[in-house]
Motif scaffolding. Sequence first.
Motif, PDB file in Angstrom:
ATOM      1  N   GLU A   1      78.016  47.638  44.354  1.00 21.47           N
ATOM      2  CA  GLU A   1      79.474  47.206  44.171  1.00 21.47           C
ATOM      3  C   GLU A   1      79.317  46.509  42.663  1.00 21.47           C
ATOM      4  O   GLU A   1      80.099  46.724  41.756  1.00 21.47           O
ATOM      5  N   MET A   2      78.288  45.534  42.735  1.00 22.81           N
ATOM      6  CA  MET A   2      78.194  44.736  41.536  1.00 22.81           C
ATOM      7  C   MET A   2      77.597  45.531  40.352  1.00 22.81           C
ATOM      8  O   MET A   2      77.908  45.272  39.185  1.00 22.81           O
ATOM      9  N   ALA A   3      77.052  46.743  40.676  1.00 21.27           N
ATOM     10  CA  ALA A   3      76.441  47.613  39.638  1.00 21.27           C
ATOM     11  C   ALA A   3      77.492  48.347  39.025  1.00 21.27           C
ATOM     12  O   ALA A   3      77.600  48.669  37.710  1.00 21.27           O
TER      13      ALA A   3
ATOM     14  N   ASP B   1      75.100  37.472  40.477  1.00 25.48           N
ATOM     15  CA  ASP B   1      75.339  39.025  39.845  1.00 25.48           C
ATOM     16  C   ASP B   1      74.088  39.856  40.403  1.00 25.48           C
ATOM     17  O   ASP B   1      74.088  41.133  40.164  1.00 25.48           O
ATOM     18  N   LEU B   2      73.201  39.216  41.194  1.00 25.98           N
ATOM     19  CA  LEU B   2      72.258  40.055  41.806  1.00 25.98           C
ATOM     20  C   LEU B   2      71.546  40.903  40.826  1.00 25.98           C
ATOM     21  O   LEU B   2      71.081  41.907  41.106  1.00 25.98           O
ATOM     22  N   LEU B   3      71.292  40.534  39.650  1.00 23.07           N
ATOM     23  CA  LEU B   3      70.702  41.295  38.533  1.00 23.07           C
ATOM     24  C   LEU B   3      69.235  41.866  38.993  1.00 23.07           C
ATOM     25  O   LEU B   3      68.992  43.047  38.595  1.00 23.07           O
ATOM     26  N   ASP B   4      68.457  41.069  39.601  1.00 26.18           N
ATOM     27  CA  ASP B   4      66.973  41.788  39.920  1.00 26.18           C
ATOM     28  C   ASP B   4      67.003  42.896  40.758  1.00 26.18           C
ATOM     29  O   ASP B   4      66.502  43.815  40.797  1.00 26.18           O
ATOM     30  N   LYS B   5      67.851  42.865  41.920  1.00 25.42           N
ATOM     31  CA  LYS B   5      68.309  43.790  42.879  1.00 25.42           C
ATOM     32  C   LYS B   5      69.180  44.667  42.223  1.00 25.42           C
ATOM     33  O   LYS B   5      68.658  45.951  42.612  1.00 25.42           O
TER      34      LYS B   5
END
Length: 417
Positions: free
Chosen positions: A351-353, A370-374
């Motif tokens: 969803e964040m993507a 924002d869970l950038l690495d994932k």
Amino acid sequence: MSKLTPKFVKDVDQPGSYQDGRGLILRVSATQRKSWVFRYMLAKKRHDLSLGKFPALSLRDARLEADKYRLDIARGTDPAAERAKLKATKASRTTTSQTFRASAERYIRTHSSSWSKKHHQQWQNSLTKHVYPCIGGFRIAEVDTDDVLDVLTPIWSKVPVTANRVRNRIELVLDAAKALRLRQGENPARWRGHLDKLLPKQSHTVVPFPSPAPSRTAELLAKLDSLDGSAARAVELAILSVTRNQEVSGAQWPEIDWEMKIWRIPPERMKAGKAHRIPLTDQMLDVLRQQLGKHDKWVFLNSWRTGPIPGNAMARVLDQLQVDGVVPHGFRSTFRTWAAEDTDHQREVCEMALAHTLNSKVEAAYNRGDLLDKRRVLMKDWGEYLAVNAPQVQGDVSVLSPAPDAESDQANVVPAA
């Protein structure tokens, strides 16, 4: 003696005029809209005075209104003349600072700093087109239910989504005016327990944005490599980064961090008005490198070299490839379907993507990253899937395979046929 009954008034749908007695008439139009008229004689002249619309004005209330005007006539007052004076008074106040339009513009100025540019423009456009011509010049203190219905009735069934937004915006403006002590009483634009009893239920059909299957998207991405031009590169980046049309077409070089491999889109360019970071994969970087040196600001320059590509440029690329049943936004749905069905990536990462807001307010309050690495891993997997499933393309661009049934993560709402 009265002739009409509440049941008859509710059920009658044949166009015509129906007498209740003593001058009270129910008129039914060819479109089955019902309104009350009070007919009276004064100075040997017949007058028809509009009382209001049904069901906003019930049979009982219409009779009470007619009784009030009969009393005025008995006292020598002409109701039609008095109403004309009232309308003239309203019209003479259109330049005051207490009109509905002035209050609406004040509301927009107050809140627009927290809105996206698109949301701000939607407010302006909807009020200018649908509201100001009807009640823009009315004093904010005098806007009533009939005035709101005059705005909403013509568009309620025709453009239901717009009509609902217009109603909500009128309600917000009137609430703000009440907080400033410019009006009193209940809000005539409120929905629950008020307008929901006066407006018909809207019929609508949900039509999803067309989107290709993941494997077909890989095929399309391979065919795009055969096309020249900024718009074709923009479609490639849109597929690989699953960003929205306007976010890609308006991309700017200062947003690209080559060292950190991040594309930072500022809040004013995002639908939700919140800054968004996109991890750039090697495939995305390759697309961007092809655009280097064409302009110092815009990544995807238009053919006149005056600014970014227009909003419909990517759709025209799909037309050039003779792709039926696909729109640029549909690639986001394609990605979401692939991520859910073919990967083990967490829902919130997917969803964040897509720069979607988390549905749960509690979850959003605690999860502020924002869970950038994932997301970097997720986008790398997406790019690899597209590369592995891309067919070898040789020669001229050919027509893509027939589209399967369309799917989407976002729907258009249009009136039912």
